[in-house]
Design an enzyme around this catalytic site. Structure first.
Site, PDB file in Angstrom:
ATOM      1  N   LYS A 183       0.835  -1.209   0.000  1.00 20.41           N
ATOM      2  CA  LYS A 183       0.000   0.000   0.000  1.00 20.41           C
ATOM      3  C   LYS A 183       0.867   1.254   0.000  1.00 20.41           C
ATOM      4  O   LYS A 183       0.515   2.272  -0.619  1.00 20.41           O
ATOM      5  CB  LYS A 183      -0.917  -0.007   1.225  1.00 20.41           C
ATOM      6  N   LYS A 251      -1.053  11.375   5.977  1.00 17.05           N
ATOM      7  CA  LYS A 251      -0.829  10.300   6.949  1.00 17.05           C
ATOM      8  C   LYS A 251      -0.175   9.102   6.274  1.00 17.05           C
ATOM      9  O   LYS A 251       0.815   8.545   6.768  1.00 17.05           O
ATOM     10  CB  LYS A 251      -2.161   9.897   7.593  1.00 17.05           C
TER      11      LYS A 251
END
Length: 305
Positions: A183, A251
């Site tokens: 990811k 983030k």
């Protein structure tokens, strides 16, 4: 009852879903609609109650209560700390999960927290798969997510059979943590692509070209991408009140950059685009879609936004 119907019935699972944000809410709904028995938990109880009313599942007051009797517990929350808060402790999911059950984490978090929780789960006889997703809110709502996983083959196979309710592609990349690492690669690629598209579309507009027309043509060639095909028009129009928020992207990039530092890997473009997203936040765009990078260029040129 037909043989097909009987097979479908026996393949259904009792599952829990923790976290009903813009991704988790529809993902849990797909599980319920596929015939699984779903119990949900959300930090805001009213949202869990609304989900249960809409889909016909059950809402629980704590992660532990939701996880009790579940064969598989799915989770999609905000970050490492959020994940620990719903997994560990007296009211955490692990306290309610039985030996032989499986925890599948869809949160985009660090590889280290995945390994940490997998180790705790292993001591309790609980399997663990880290399974962050890509496809955004639209992918979650349409059941068309790409899911990148880390874990044992057996745990992955077990999870994949149920995740098919909201996935278009699912792949195992290695042991626990490999899904999160994959990811990170996904987010690194998106950051560079969106910045490139922003610069290209901004230049097209400044040159007096029809930027939307340019994008439509470029999307058919080597410069094509999902971002260009799905975000060009809204980028040109300055519409960003949807999609994957800049705050979330920062983030995610923070996680990727920290991982890269630990590995001694240089990510100059990702680091630069992360700074650009910081500029967008300073413009008040923390909740804008990530395609809002183009607004930064307009501000630098002295345009109104």
């Amino acid at each position: 009852m037909s043989g097909v119907s009987q097979a479908r019935r026996t393949s259904m699972s009792r599952v829990a879903f923790l976290g009903l944000g813009v991704m988790g809410y529809p993902m849990a709904g797909h599980l319920q609609n596929a015939g699984h028995q779903v119990t949900v938990y959300n930090r805001t109880a009213a949202k869990a109650a609304a989900w249960a009313e809409q889909y016909g599942g059950t809402a629980a007051d704590t992660p532990r209560a939701a996880a009790t009797e579940a064969e598989i517990v799915f989770c999609c929350v905000g970050n490492d700390d959020d994940l620990r808060s719903v997994v560990l402790g007296e009211d955490g999911a692990f306290a309610g999960m039985r030996q032989g059950s499986l925890f599948v984490d869809h949160t985009t978090a660090s590889a280290s927290v995945a390994r940490e929780l997998a180790a705790v789960g292993a001591d309790k006889g609980i399997g663990f798969v880290d399974a962050p997703v890509s496809g955004g809110q639209a992918g979650a709502e349409g059941g068309q997510l790409a899911i990148m996983c880390g874990g044992s083959q057996a745990d992955f196979d077990r999870a994949q059979a149920v995740m098919s309710a909201y996935a278009k592609a699912t792949e195992l990349f290695g042991e626990v943590g490999a899904g999160q690492l994959t990811k990170m690669v996904n987010q690194i690629c998106i950051a560079g692509i969106v910045q490139g598209i922003s610069e290209g579309l901004f230049m097209a507009s400044e040159a007096g070209l029809d930027a939307k027309k340019v994008a439509k043509l470029v999307a058919q060639g080597a410069g094509g991408s999902w971002q260009l095909a799905n975000r060009a028009d809204t980028m040109v129009d300055g519409k960003f009140d949807f999609g994957f928020a800049v705050d979330w992207m920062r983030k995610d990039l923070g996680i990727a950059l920290a991982q890269a530092k630990d590995m001694g890997v240089s990510l100059p473009v990702a680091a630069l685009v992360d700074q650009f997203y910081g500029d967008v936040q300073s413009l008040g765009g923390g909740r804008w879609d990530t395609s809002s990078l183009i607004q930064r260029l307009r501000v630098l040129k002295g345009q109104n936004i």
